[in-house]
Design an enzyme around this catalytic site. Structure first.
Site, mmCIF file in Angstrom:
data_model
loop_
_atom_site.group_PDB
_atom_site.id
_atom_site.type_symbol
_atom_site.label_atom_id
_atom_site.label_comp_id
_atom_site.label_asym_id
_atom_site.label_seq_id
_atom_site.Cartn_x
_atom_site.Cartn_y
_atom_site.Cartn_z
ATOM 1 N N GLU A 127 0.877 -1.174 0.000
ATOM 2 C CA GLU A 127 0.000 0.000 0.000
ATOM 3 C C GLU A 127 0.914 1.224 0.000
ATOM 4 O OE1 GLU A 127 -2.831 -0.054 3.183
ATOM 5 O OE2 GLU A 127 -3.611 1.933 2.671
ATOM 6 N N LYS B 114 3.909 1.084 9.843
ATOM 7 C CA LYS B 114 4.097 2.259 8.980
ATOM 8 C C LYS B 114 3.547 3.518 9.645
ATOM 9 C CE LYS B 114 2.801 0.254 4.950
ATOM 10 N NZ LYS B 114 2.523 0.129 3.519
ATOM 11 N N ARG C 293 5.060 -12.878 9.540
ATOM 12 C CA ARG C 293 5.729 -11.585 9.412
ATOM 13 C C ARG C 293 7.116 -11.624 10.029
ATOM 14 N NH1 ARG C 293 3.239 -6.422 9.111
ATOM 15 N NH2 ARG C 293 1.308 -6.923 8.109
#
Ligand code: ATP
Ligand code: MG
Length: 587
Positions: free
Chosen positions: A46, A299, A289
């Site tokens: 994204e 983020k 992850r």
């Protein structure tokens, strides 16, 4: 295959691959002839921030699996969510993926390129009786959804006719209703034990300009609905993502299984693959992850650090961003090796940042040019060296790589050495300079300390020595030994430099997880120490940013982009001492 620039890249030398469950799944699929023997992955960031070391893991898996199997990997900006995306992020993502050594198939893709197809498919779902327009507001919808232990309740609008639904959906698109009033929901199962399958919303009105489509749309698809469609349109075979999406997988499959004919045609239109390519049925697979000690990877938090000036931008060398690590002197090989070593599993775990640093040192040890620089200079005068004389000595550029050759280092009567390489009253086992002691000056001569000069406060400001001309560049002909070798820089030839010493950005192992503690309070106040007045050998005057260097005995460094001609600035990439083996032995 003879096409160029369609493969996943040439990532160069990487650690030997170990079998893991995704490699196994792909190998099995290839053996079974699934998807016509194609492997096609995608990396879907994204564009709402810069990529970090966690993304590097995903990139190495997505591009890596394609590369290993002669496949393709798409780079797709996941810009389904209209408000946040910025061009700066889109550009940085491309730069970082390339720097890591990978190429994507064809042009960069955007989820927003498929808004039309997503809408078209939604109309087909409505016509098939698999989606309906629901007038419950979000609060009512939540109340109907049930909980993990209680089933949901059906919406009163669940049994609208296809005609009514189609009419309402088209009016949603035409902008007849305000945001939050109506939504399109998948008609699945309000009793499903999986809450994501309880008639999830797939479209909602949202008046928000999109960075690429502007105001063309006043309704946007939800991620869970759009993502499988995007994968199928692009001909993706293996949709690899992180574990939190595992519970969404049934919905991913549901979306694709409703009207498979749609995708067979759409792949031809959107994928950029040869038209005879058989349609792919993408499979979502989930891996854990990357979590790293002393590091945050959210983020949102990284953006906060940047916006609040707690670091100097996204590429601050203390940041876990790819751009920060690149600026600091990390090599892409080190990062790829690290990702390979971390492996691919289905279990969340915490990786010691020492492993990353170990991979970095391992690569820098092979590739870094050795140089001499004195961080805390102390003057050393060689009393028996002729005034005004000078010479050039040969110094090896890399003991690990003879092809890197040698360079000339100027030598003269007045030198600088590190303050810490002299002790007036030497401690036990101190083998460096002290009154009466003899050491080797790297690549030069043996020198013996004959005395010191002090200032009014009694601080040593200068060391006096004599040198033995017979020891030039080697050992003493009479066989006498010295225990210490120290680095030095000729005062008359030294370049003044600035050095930035970095430490961990956070002082706790797991920042941001302790209840009631703001992660900003866990920052290390000493994460940056600027040292000015550093004396560097002349070869360092025009070091190029990113070129790996080892300052002998001091650490690995690289020139920073802030360097100016004649005034270099160096980042310390990492210290020389590796703590990984020790840590690994302990556990
Ligand atoms: P956010 O911080 O907003 O949750 P995200 O981690 O979802 O962001 P994306 O840009 O959506 O960020 O991530 C792109 C891809 O990178 C996704 O497939 C995601 O699963 C993967 N990814 C993100 N963080 C990690 C991580 N720490 N380890 C491995 N993969 C990651
Ligand atoms: Mg995401």
């Amino acid at each position: 295959m003879a096409e160029t620039n369609t493969m996943a890249g040439q990532a160069g030398e990487t650690a030997a691959p170990a079998m893991h469950f995704i490699r196994q799944i792909i190998a099995d699929d290839l053996k079974a002839g699934a998807n016509g023997g194609r492997v096609h992955t995608r990396f879907p960031p994204e564009p709402n921030g810069y990529l970090h070391i966690g993304h590097a893991k995903a990139i190495c898996i997505d591009f890596g699996m394609a590369l290993e199997n002669n496949g393709r990997c798409n780079l797709r900006m996941d810009d389904t969510n209209p408000s946040k995306e910025e061009v700066e992020y889109v550009e940085s993502i491309q730069e970082d993926v390339k720097w890591l050594g990978f190429n994507w198939f064809g042009d960069v893709r955007y989820a927003s390129d498929y808004f039309g197809a997503c809408y078209e498919y939604a109309e087909l779902l409505i016509q098939a009786g698999s989606a309906y327009v629901c007038d419950l507001n979000s609060e009512e919808m939540r109340a109907h959804r049930g909980t993990l232990t209680e089933p949901g309740r059906e919406s009163p609008h669940r049994n609208r006719t296809a005609e009514e639904n189609l009419d309402l959906f088209r009016r949603m698109r035409a902008g007849e209703f305000p945001d939050g009033v109506r939504a399109l929901r998948a008609k699945i199962d309000m009793n499903s034990p999986n809450i994501h399958m309880r008639d999830p919303v797939i479209y909602r009105n949202l008046r928000s300009s999109h960075h690429r489509t502007g105001d063309a749309w006043c309704l946007y698809p939800m991620y869970d609905y759009a993502h499988p469609i995007e994968d199928a349109l692009e001909g993706i075979t293996h949709s690899l993502c992180t574990l939190e999406f595992e519970i969404h997988r049934p919905l991913y499959d549901w979306v694709l299984d409703q009207i498979p004919e749609f995708f067979a045609a759409a792949q031809k239109k959107y994928s950029g693959l040869p038209p005879e390519t058989p349609p792919a049925r993408p499979q979502q697979r989930e891996f854990a992850r990357l979590n790293l000690t002393y590091t945050i990877m959210s983020k949102r938090k990284l953006l906060e650090l940047v916006k609040n000036g707690l670091v100097n931008g996204w590429d601050d060398p203390r940041m876990p961003t790819i751009s920060g690590m690149r600026r600091r002197g990390y090599t892409s090989t080190a990062i790829r090796n690290f990702c390979e070593k971390v492996g691919v599993t289905k279990y969340n775990s915490l990786t010691d940042v020492a492993l990353l640093e170990h991979c970095l040192r391992d690569d820098l040890n092979k590739g870094a040019c050795r140089r001499m620089a004195v961080l805390e200079p102390l003057k050393l005068v060689i009393e028996n060296y002729p005034d005004g004389q000078g010479e050039e000595l040969d110094a090896v550029n890399s003991p690990e790589d003879p092809s890197a050759g040698t360079r000339k280092v100027p030598f003269s009567k007045v030198l600088y050495i590190e303050k810490s390489d002299f002790m007036e009253v030497p401690a036990k086992k101190y083998f460096r300079l002290a009154p009466g002691a003899e050491v080797r000056l790297r690549y030069a001569y043996f020198v013996r300390c004959t005395g010191v000069v002090k200032d009014a406060d009694g601080q040593v400001t200068e060391i006096r020595c004599t040198y033995d001309p017979a020891t030039r560049g080697g050992d003493a002909p009479d066989g006498r030994k010295v225990k210490g070798t120290i680095h030095w820089v000729s005062a008359a030839h030294a370049v003044d430099a600035e050095v930035r010493l970095y430490d961990r950005l956070f002082k706790v192992e797991q920042p941001g997880v302790t209840e009631g503690v703001d992660y900003r309070a866990e920052m290390n106040p000493d994460s940056l120490k600027v040292v000015t007045g550093v004396k560097a050998e002349p070869a360092l005057a025009d070091a190029k940013p990113g070129d790996p260097l080892q300052f002998e005995r001091t650490g690995y460094f690289c020139a920073d982009k802030d360097s100016r001609p004649g005034a270099p600035v160096f980042n310390r990439t990492v210290t020389l001492k590796d703590s990984w083996t020790k840590t690994a032995e302990k556990s």
